[in-house]
Design a protein around this motif. Structure first.
Motif, PDB file in Angstrom:
ATOM      1  N   ALA A  86       0.844  -1.204   0.000  1.00  0.00           N
ATOM      2  CA  ALA A  86       0.000   0.000   0.000  1.00  0.00           C
ATOM      3  C   ALA A  86       0.877   1.250   0.000  1.00  0.00           C
ATOM      4  CB  ALA A  86      -0.931   0.024   1.216  1.00  0.00           C
ATOM      5  N   SER A  87       0.298   2.330  -0.499  1.00  0.00           N
ATOM      6  CA  SER A  87       1.001   3.621  -0.485  1.00  0.00           C
ATOM      7  C   SER A  87      -0.019   4.752  -0.536  1.00  0.00           C
ATOM      8  CB  SER A  87       1.956   3.733  -1.686  1.00  0.00           C
ATOM      9  OG  SER A  87       1.221   3.924  -2.871  1.00  0.00           O
ATOM     10  N   GLY A  93      -2.129  11.039   2.242  1.00  0.00           N
ATOM     11  CA  GLY A  93      -3.050  10.674   3.306  1.00  0.00           C
ATOM     12  C   GLY A  93      -4.124   9.683   2.897  1.00  0.00           C
ATOM     13  N   ARG A  94      -4.236   9.390   1.615  1.00  0.00           N
ATOM     14  CA  ARG A  94      -5.224   8.403   1.146  1.00  0.00           C
ATOM     15  C   ARG A  94      -4.480   7.113   0.797  1.00  0.00           C
ATOM     16  NH1 ARG A  94      -9.166   8.320  -4.049  1.00  0.00           N
ATOM     17  NH2 ARG A  94     -10.493   6.657  -3.267  1.00  0.00           N
ATOM     18  N   TRP A  95      -4.462   6.203   1.740  1.00  0.00           N
ATOM     19  CA  TRP A  95      -3.707   4.956   1.606  1.00  0.00           C
ATOM     20  C   TRP A  95      -4.515   3.948   0.811  1.00  0.00           C
ATOM     21  CZ3 TRP A  95       1.279   4.163   2.886  1.00  0.00           C
ATOM     22  CH2 TRP A  95       1.888   5.210   3.582  1.00  0.00           C
ATOM     23  N   LEU A  96      -3.896   3.427  -0.254  1.00  0.00           N
ATOM     24  CA  LEU A  96      -4.540   2.465  -1.133  1.00  0.00           C
ATOM     25  C   LEU A  96      -3.641   1.258  -1.342  1.00  0.00           C
ATOM     26  CD1 LEU A  96      -5.740   4.913  -3.933  1.00  0.00           C
ATOM     27  CD2 LEU A  96      -7.128   3.983  -2.070  1.00  0.00           C
ATOM     28  N   GLN A 112       1.284   6.839  13.812  1.00  0.00           N
ATOM     29  CA  GLN A 112       1.492   6.624  12.379  1.00  0.00           C
ATOM     30  C   GLN A 112       0.138   6.621  11.658  1.00  0.00           C
ATOM     31  OE1 GLN A 112       4.510   6.676  11.133  1.00  0.00           O
ATOM     32  NE2 GLN A 112       5.351   6.809  13.194  1.00  0.00           N
ATOM     33  N   PRO A 113       0.081   6.959  10.418  1.00  0.00           N
ATOM     34  CA  PRO A 113       1.193   7.454   9.601  1.00  0.00           C
ATOM     35  C   PRO A 113       1.505   8.909   9.945  1.00  0.00           C
ATOM     36  CG  PRO A 113      -0.825   7.460   8.314  1.00  0.00           C
ATOM     37  CD  PRO A 113      -1.166   6.871   9.654  1.00  0.00           C
ATOM     38  N   ASP A 114       2.780   9.250   9.910  1.00  0.00           N
ATOM     39  CA  ASP A 114       3.171  10.619  10.258  1.00  0.00           C
ATOM     40  C   ASP A 114       3.827  11.362   9.104  1.00  0.00           C
ATOM     41  OD1 ASP A 114       5.639   9.398  10.104  1.00  0.00           O
ATOM     42  OD2 ASP A 114       6.273   9.957  12.115  1.00  0.00           O
ATOM     43  N   ASN A 115       4.030  10.679   7.976  1.00  0.00           N
ATOM     44  CA  ASN A 115       4.625  11.290   6.783  1.00  0.00           C
ATOM     45  C   ASN A 115       5.941  11.980   7.100  1.00  0.00           C
ATOM     46  OD1 ASN A 115       4.572  11.653   4.017  1.00  0.00           O
ATOM     47  ND2 ASN A 115       3.629  13.663   4.171  1.00  0.00           N
ATOM     48  N   GLY A 116       6.696  11.453   8.041  1.00  0.00           N
ATOM     49  CA  GLY A 116       7.957  12.013   8.513  1.00  0.00           C
ATOM     50  C   GLY A 116       8.708  12.884   7.526  1.00  0.00           C
ATOM     51  N   GLY A 117       8.544  14.174   7.621  1.00  0.00           N
ATOM     52  CA  GLY A 117       9.223  15.099   6.727  1.00  0.00           C
ATOM     53  C   GLY A 117       8.596  15.145   5.339  1.00  0.00           C
ATOM     54  N   SER A 118       7.367  14.736   5.231  1.00  0.00           N
ATOM     55  CA  SER A 118       6.565  14.739   3.999  1.00  0.00           C
ATOM     56  C   SER A 118       7.168  13.927   2.868  1.00  0.00           C
ATOM     57  CB  SER A 118       6.258  16.167   3.541  1.00  0.00           C
ATOM     58  OG  SER A 118       7.432  16.842   3.145  1.00  0.00           O
ATOM     59  N   GLU A 120       7.306  10.141   3.363  1.00  0.00           N
ATOM     60  CA  GLU A 120       7.052   8.734   3.678  1.00  0.00           C
ATOM     61  C   GLU A 120       5.709   8.345   3.065  1.00  0.00           C
ATOM     62  OE1 GLU A 120       9.510   8.322   7.844  1.00  0.00           O
ATOM     63  OE2 GLU A 120       7.346   8.488   7.954  1.00  0.00           O
ATOM     64  N   HIS A 121       5.772   7.579   1.976  1.00  0.00           N
ATOM     65  CA  HIS A 121       4.561   7.291   1.217  1.00  0.00           C
ATOM     66  C   HIS A 121       4.300   5.810   0.997  1.00  0.00           C
ATOM     67  CE1 HIS A 121       4.091  11.524   0.452  1.00  0.00           C
ATOM     68  NE2 HIS A 121       5.347  11.568   0.021  1.00  0.00           N
ATOM     69  N   CYS A 122       5.145   4.927   1.523  1.00  0.00           N
ATOM     70  CA  CYS A 122       4.981   3.495   1.287  1.00  0.00           C
ATOM     71  C   CYS A 122       4.815   2.768   2.618  1.00  0.00           C
ATOM     72  CB  CYS A 122       6.162   2.951   0.501  1.00  0.00           C
ATOM     73  SG  CYS A 122       6.215   3.626  -1.181  1.00  0.00           S
ATOM     74  N   LEU A 123       4.105   1.643   2.570  1.00  0.00           N
ATOM     75  CA  LEU A 123       3.716   0.943   3.792  1.00  0.00           C
ATOM     76  C   LEU A 123       4.672  -0.200   4.124  1.00  0.00           C
ATOM     77  CD1 LEU A 123       1.505   0.824   5.961  1.00  0.00           C
ATOM     78  CD2 LEU A 123       0.297  -0.806   4.494  1.00  0.00           C
ATOM     79  N   GLU A 124       5.059  -0.234   5.373  1.00  0.00           N
ATOM     80  CA  GLU A 124       5.902  -1.309   5.877  1.00  0.00           C
ATOM     81  C   GLU A 124       5.354  -1.800   7.210  1.00  0.00           C
ATOM     82  OE1 GLU A 124       9.840  -0.058   7.054  1.00  0.00           O
ATOM     83  OE2 GLU A 124       9.038   1.260   8.596  1.00  0.00           O
ATOM     84  N   MET A 125       5.789  -3.000   7.575  1.00  0.00           N
ATOM     85  CA  MET A 125       5.591  -3.528   8.917  1.00  0.00           C
ATOM     86  C   MET A 125       6.967  -3.442   9.571  1.00  0.00           C
ATOM     87  SD  MET A 125       3.270  -6.866   7.966  1.00  0.00           S
ATOM     88  CE  MET A 125       3.196  -7.464   9.646  1.00  0.00           C
ATOM     89  N   ARG A 126       7.076  -2.689  10.664  1.00  0.00           N
ATOM     90  CA  ARG A 126       8.380  -2.435  11.286  1.00  0.00           C
ATOM     91  C   ARG A 126       8.473  -3.168  12.623  1.00  0.00           C
ATOM     92  NH1 ARG A 126      12.858   0.540  10.788  1.00  0.00           N
ATOM     93  NH2 ARG A 126      12.136   1.394   8.813  1.00  0.00           N
ATOM     94  N   LYS A 127       9.554  -3.942  12.781  1.00  0.00           N
ATOM     95  CA  LYS A 127       9.737  -4.763  13.978  1.00  0.00           C
ATOM     96  C   LYS A 127       9.790  -3.937  15.257  1.00  0.00           C
ATOM     97  CE  LYS A 127      12.384  -8.588  15.806  1.00  0.00           C
ATOM     98  NZ  LYS A 127      13.421  -9.588  15.499  1.00  0.00           N
ATOM     99  N   ASN A 128      10.547  -2.841  15.255  1.00  0.00           N
ATOM    100  CA  ASN A 128      10.690  -2.072  16.499  1.00  0.00           C
ATOM    101  C   ASN A 128       9.519  -1.118  16.743  1.00  0.00           C
ATOM    102  OD1 ASN A 128      11.337  -0.107  14.639  1.00  0.00           O
ATOM    103  ND2 ASN A 128      13.257   0.506  15.609  1.00  0.00           N
ATOM    104  N   TYR A 129       8.493  -1.190  15.934  1.00  0.00           N
ATOM    105  CA  TYR A 129       7.246  -0.448  16.172  1.00  0.00           C
ATOM    106  C   TYR A 129       6.191  -1.459  16.597  1.00  0.00           C
ATOM    107  CZ  TYR A 129       8.826   3.926  13.955  1.00  0.00           C
ATOM    108  OH  TYR A 129       9.474   5.094  13.633  1.00  0.00           O
TER     109      TYR A 129
END
Length: 151
Positions: A86-87, A93-96, A112-118, A120-129
């Motif tokens: 997804a992205s 802000g519209r995740w598809l 999340q999502p926070d668009n860190g610095g505008s 971040e547009h792709c979806l991941e599964m993060r271990k430390n989150y």
């Protein structure tokens, strides 16, 4: 492409099916087969690699599906993050999901999502989150990925 080239074995594995109906190396859950990569690439490279395996980046359509994928990653995964399909590249802000399907289920990490610095547009599964909760991330960065193939 920055993905490491795999040996002829991958070609064999990608076209050989196990007794459960999934290609060897894929893991079955309900009507889908999942492959957890041991190689890394950008979001675009990961999507391309999944297409090479006649699959797509994994999509989450229900809590049960997410629980299976997350549980497998927690028990067997060694990657710090996994790209899934997804992205919000088209509209911020519209995740598809791939194919422009709206996300009906999410399990975002808090904040999340926070668009860190505008950017971040792709979806991941993060271990430390929260042990593989969802996070938006920079598409050009590299990560492992999960491919899904419907049976």
């Amino acid at each position: 492409m920055q993905l490491k080239l795999l040996t002829v074995l991958l070609c064999f594995v990608a076209t050989t099916y196990s007794h459960a109906g999934c290609p060897l190396g894929f893991h079955q859950h309900r009507r889908s087969c999942y492959w957890f990569s041991t190689i890394t690439g950008s979001f675009a490279e990961a999507a391309s690699y999944c297409r090479y395996l006649e699959s797509h980046l994994a999509t989450l359509s229900s809590r049960k599906e997410y629980s299976y994928i997350r549980g497998y990653a927690i028990r067997h995964g060694k990657a710090p993050n996994y790209w899934i399909g997804a992205s919000d590249l088209n509209i911020e802000g519209r995740w598809l999901w791939e194919g422009q399907r709206r996300m009906k289920f999410t399990a975002w990490s808090p904040g999340q999502p926070d668009n860190g610095g505008s950017n971040e547009h792709c979806l991941e599964m993060r271990k430390n989150y929260g042990n593989y909760l969802l996070n938006d991330y920079i598409c050009q960065n590299t990560g492992n990925f999960i491919c899904e193939k419907e049976m």
